[in-house]
Design a protein around this motif. Sequence first.
Motif, mmCIF file in Angstrom:
data_model
loop_
_atom_site.group_PDB
_atom_site.id
_atom_site.type_symbol
_atom_site.label_atom_id
_atom_site.label_comp_id
_atom_site.label_asym_id
_atom_site.label_seq_id
_atom_site.Cartn_x
_atom_site.Cartn_y
_atom_site.Cartn_z
ATOM 1 N N UNK A 123 -67.161 27.115 62.007
ATOM 2 C CA UNK A 123 -65.862 26.119 63.115
ATOM 3 C C UNK A 123 -65.045 25.343 62.328
ATOM 4 N N UNK A 124 -64.644 25.919 60.891
ATOM 5 C CA UNK A 124 -63.995 25.931 59.770
ATOM 6 C C UNK A 124 -63.189 26.544 59.974
ATOM 7 N N UNK A 125 -63.587 28.205 59.636
ATOM 8 C CA UNK A 125 -62.205 28.843 60.518
ATOM 9 C C UNK A 125 -61.454 29.366 61.782
ATOM 10 N N UNK A 126 -62.096 28.361 62.772
ATOM 11 C CA UNK A 126 -61.530 28.017 64.406
ATOM 12 C C UNK A 126 -60.730 26.639 63.679
ATOM 13 N N UNK A 127 -61.519 25.779 63.067
ATOM 14 C CA UNK A 127 -60.146 24.598 62.659
ATOM 15 C C UNK A 127 -59.339 25.631 62.030
ATOM 16 N N UNK A 128 -58.897 26.003 60.963
ATOM 17 C CA UNK A 128 -58.240 26.051 60.456
ATOM 18 C C UNK A 128 -57.209 27.104 61.172
ATOM 19 N N UNK A 129 -57.310 27.438 62.326
ATOM 20 C CA UNK A 129 -56.309 28.380 63.149
ATOM 21 C C UNK A 129 -55.778 28.002 64.565
ATOM 22 N N UNK A 130 -56.221 26.606 64.332
ATOM 23 C CA UNK A 130 -55.682 25.393 65.315
ATOM 24 C C UNK A 130 -55.237 24.435 64.971
ATOM 25 N N UNK A 131 -54.718 25.028 63.345
ATOM 26 C CA UNK A 131 -53.397 24.058 63.191
ATOM 27 C C UNK A 131 -52.339 24.624 61.665
ATOM 28 N N UNK A 132 -51.516 24.646 61.005
ATOM 29 C CA UNK A 132 -50.745 25.211 60.495
ATOM 30 C C UNK A 132 -50.395 24.203 59.501
ATOM 31 N N UNK A 133 -50.983 23.269 59.339
ATOM 32 C CA UNK A 133 -50.851 22.022 58.124
ATOM 33 C C UNK A 133 -52.081 22.796 57.227
#
Length: 240
Positions: free
Chosen positions: A127-137
């Motif tokens: 889920x963290x990998x997906x979250x990183x992919x959802x943002x450029x921050x």
Amino acid sequence: MRYLVLSDIHGNWPALQAVLEAAPSFDGVLFLGDAVGYYPDGDRVLDWLMEVEAQCVLGNHDAWLLALDRLPKEGVVLEILAWQRERLSSRHLDFLSSWPWQKEVEGALLVHGSPCDPMEYLDGLELARQAFACTDHRLTFHGHTHLAGAFLELSGPRPWVRYQRLAEGGELILPPTVRALVNPGSVGQPRDHVPGAAFALWEGDGITFFRVGYSLDQVAQRLAEEGFPAWLYTRLTLGE
């Protein structure tokens, strides 16, 4: 700027008081959602957030309270939210209604759950990998899981993600090549098996995590006064 970063207060006023007594000086407040729910003093929590002009994002309990007229009043969680809503003023409700699902502050993203979905629990590496992919921050602050810690992504051809648990406090320094999803933990109801109120301070590339104890008898008294379930007190003693 040094920011006090808070999440998931859930109407637990004694816990918030303990945070404010223990916290070093700060310039602003970032709140990651769920001011209401579970404990009786959501109105006092909202009063304080307004007083300090906190920068806030909406949590699921906040959203449910605002949408109660469209939800079935079934289960303890929604019953508590209905009880709380009756005691909130139009000023409180207008304040809650003004919160966005996401906000950017000094280059950092604030969200309750995940950059992918504000209701999603970030509680695993995939889920963290997906979250990183959802943002450029580079830096995202989130709450929702009530677990103090950070997912860290080391950039490269194949980004590497790991989790750092910070339930007992500690310091996190972000090198230039690292991105982070940071959860300060829950002020009002920790779930990482460490009792006490959790919070963080953010300044530059450094985030310091804290856990502070307080008298749970004050919470037990408030629960008894308002007829709330005793298991809410038990959870605080166990940190779950």
